[in-house]
Enzyme design. Structure first.
Site, PDB file in Angstrom:
ATOM      1  N   ILE A 140      -6.273  21.605   4.251  1.00 20.00           N
ATOM      2  CA  ILE A 140      -5.478  22.629   4.931  1.00 20.00           C
ATOM      3  C   ILE A 140      -6.180  23.095   6.198  1.00 20.00           C
ATOM      4  O   ILE A 140      -5.545  23.383   7.213  1.00 20.00           O
ATOM      5  CB  ILE A 140      -5.243  23.835   3.996  1.00 20.00           C
ATOM      6  CG1 ILE A 140      -4.574  23.389   2.704  1.00 20.00           C
ATOM      7  CG2 ILE A 140      -4.398  24.907   4.676  1.00 20.00           C
ATOM      8  CD1 ILE A 140      -4.595  24.440   1.612  1.00 20.00           C
ATOM      9  N   TYR A 172      -3.325  17.968  -1.697  1.00 17.19           N
ATOM     10  CA  TYR A 172      -4.073  18.677  -0.655  1.00 17.19           C
ATOM     11  C   TYR A 172      -4.934  19.753  -1.295  1.00 17.19           C
ATOM     12  O   TYR A 172      -4.679  20.209  -2.416  1.00 17.19           O
ATOM     13  CB  TYR A 172      -3.135  19.292   0.378  1.00 17.19           C
ATOM     14  CG  TYR A 172      -2.288  20.445  -0.128  1.00 17.19           C
ATOM     15  CD1 TYR A 172      -2.757  21.759  -0.102  1.00 17.19           C
ATOM     16  CD2 TYR A 172      -1.006  20.232  -0.632  1.00 17.19           C
ATOM     17  CE1 TYR A 172      -1.983  22.819  -0.557  1.00 17.19           C
ATOM     18  CE2 TYR A 172      -0.222  21.275  -1.089  1.00 17.19           C
ATOM     19  CZ  TYR A 172      -0.714  22.567  -1.049  1.00 17.19           C
ATOM     20  OH  TYR A 172       0.053  23.610  -1.508  1.00 17.19           O
ATOM     21  N   CYS A 173      -5.969  20.160  -0.570  1.00 16.50           N
ATOM     22  CA  CYS A 173      -6.828  21.276  -0.987  1.00 16.50           C
ATOM     23  C   CYS A 173      -7.385  21.921   0.282  1.00 16.50           C
ATOM     24  O   CYS A 173      -6.898  21.658   1.382  1.00 16.50           O
ATOM     25  CB  CYS A 173      -7.938  20.809  -1.927  1.00 16.50           C
ATOM     26  SG  CYS A 173      -9.034  19.551  -1.221  1.00 16.50           S
ATOM     27  N   THR A 174      -8.403  22.753   0.171  1.00 16.61           N
ATOM     28  CA  THR A 174      -8.910  23.499   1.325  1.00 16.61           C
ATOM     29  C   THR A 174      -9.437  22.599   2.428  1.00 16.61           C
ATOM     30  O   THR A 174      -9.006  22.664   3.578  1.00 16.61           O
ATOM     31  CB  THR A 174     -10.019  24.467   0.883  1.00 16.61           C
ATOM     32  OG1 THR A 174      -9.533  25.308  -0.161  1.00 16.61           O
ATOM     33  CG2 THR A 174     -10.481  25.321   2.056  1.00 16.61           C
TER      34      THR A 174
END
Length: 463
Positions: free
Chosen positions: A350, A320-322
């Site tokens: 996220i 996952y990332c931003t």
């Protein structure tokens, strides 16, 4: 298809051909009667066919659409006699559409490409310009991986579009796609989405692909920057070597949440949840039980993977990332190692997850790359003040002019003058300020303090 003609390639092909013809017909009407290689439109004299095409595409969209609709209707009438089983041959359609020769510029900017460089109408622009930028505006976060043949032209169009809408922020263009975060009024951001989606390369972007949050133009104090790069997010690997086409599978927010729920319940040792972001991002907010690499830049990710293959070997990896963009190339690089059972990523990142599950498995704040520095997801504070260790998660830039780090210094410590990223950095800043004229060279050297020197550039995780 009711009320329409189908070619062997379907109605989309026919619509495209009709637009080509409509565009060519419109441009032809603008040509000077003297046949001197000039065109007149909107009280403007053009001598460059490229500029004519772009002007028509940006200003006269309604005219093109109306003419294209008439052409399609003409297909209906003329196609009735030759239609068999509801189809008109593609060759007949092509012949009908190419009856007027289309002039094409020498640099490859064809009329059907230029048609998509559209801008808001004069009325829309005037409406945006006459209104004061509200405090409660909107910030957009978005990306699109897609093959772009002419990134500089897309860059020029995007800069023009953002400028007319009084948007600020950063937009990166590359042959592999588009990546941006811009802020402005609610009306301006909605128009930006509308006209960006009219471009052929971005027409399949949904409204969900544009992540929104409260903010305004002031959250980007450097104004607007629209630039062309090799990568839309800098991983430091040529996109031709590791392409977004090799990315891991996508999990929806609900699927990702259900997977984490099962992972936290069963404690599956064969699954690794990994944060693709930088250490200062995960420091203030991350998913519980996630592996958060202590790296400073995404360009360190390939080297991190190489040094930690043992962490991912024979494992199912959840990334996952931003907003999802780093996971696209990051997962592609990990998959290129051919050591994982499976590599999956959170679609929308996220940002989308906390919209639906603010009290889910992500705890703390979501770091963002603008003057807000973070978006609250829930009331948890998972980080602490650098100096007194009190719970604190509000970043501010280091006040040392030679440093570009972000500082977690609580209100009380800041009042005591502790505004640098570490005590050593504060001493360096104090020393430099004593005799600036005789130490100019030192001021411009790359930062060197305990924040950078005492942390491994590429950490090696325990097995």
């Amino acid at each position: 298809m009711k009320g329409g003609i189908r070619t062997k390639k379907g109605p989309k092909t026919q619509k495209k051909l009709a637009r080509r013809k409509a565009f060519a017909l419109f441009v032809k009407t603008l040509r000077s009667k003297k046949d001197d290689g000039r065109w007149m439109c909107c009280n403007e004299d053009f001598s460059d066919i490229v500029k004519v095409h772009k002007h028509v595409a940006m200003v006269h969209r309604d005219n093109i659409d109306k003419t294209a609709n008439h052409i399609i209707q003409d297909f209906e009438v003329k196609g009735q006699s030759g239609r068999q089983e509801g189809n008109v041959s593609e060759d007949a359609t092509m012949q009908h559409c190419s009856s007027t020769e289309i002039e094409r510029p020498d640099d490859g900017c064809h009329d059907d490409e230029a048609f998509h460089y559209q801008l808001p109408t004069l009325e829309e622009i005037q409406d945006v310009e006459t209104k004061e930028v509200p405090v409660d505006g909107q910030i957009l976060l978005y990306y699109k991986y897609t093959d772009i043949d002419n990134p500089q032209e897309v860059c020029d169009w995007q800069e023009n579009l953002c400028s007319k809408l009084k948007l600020t922020g950063k937009v990166r263009i590359a042959r592999e796609g588009l990546n941006g975060t811009v802020g402005g009024s609610l009306q301006a951001s909605q128009l930006y989405i509308k006209y960006t989606r009219l471009h052929a390369s971005f027409s399949d972007m949904s409204l969900e692909d544009f992540k929104t949050s409260p903010g305004n133009v002031e959250d980007f104090p450097d104004g607007l920057r629209v630039t062309v790069h090799t990568e839309i997010v800098p991983m430091g690997v040529d996109p031709q070597q590791i392409s977004y086409h090799q990315a891991g599978g996508h999990l929806t927010v609900d699927e990702f949440h259900d997977t984490l729920q099962k992972l936290n319940t069963d404690g599956n040792q064969d699954t690794v949840l990994v944060d693709c972001r930088n250490f200062y991002e995960s420091k203030i907010g991350k998913f519980t039980s996630a592996l958060a690499p202590n790296i400073r830049k995404f360009s360190y990710w390939p080297e991190y993977v190489e040094k930690n293959l043992h962490v991912f070997e024979n494992k199912k990896v959840l990334m996952y990332c931003t907003g999802g963009i780093r996971c696209e190339r990051g997962s592609a690089y990990l998959r290129s190692k051919s050591i994982c059972k499976e590599v999956l990523q959170l679609k929308g990142g996220i940002h989308k997850y906390i919209e639906k599950y603010p009290n889910g498995y992500f705890r703390g704040k979501l770091f963002v790359f603008d003057e807000r520095f973070a978006m609250p997801a829930n009331s948890d504070v998972i980080s602490e003040c650098t100096y007194c260790r009190a719970a604190w998660d509000s970043y501010r830039p280091c006040t040392s002019k030679h440093c570009h780090q972000l500082v977690l210094s609580c209100r009380e410590c800041r009042q005591r003058g502790r505004t640098a990223c570490c005590e050593e950095c504060q001493r360096i800043a104090d020393d430099l300020s004593k005799d600036i004229e005789s130490r100019k060279e030192e001021i411009h050297v790359r930062e060197e303090c305990s924040c950078t020197r005492l942390r491994d550039r590429i950490p090696v995780e325990k097995s």
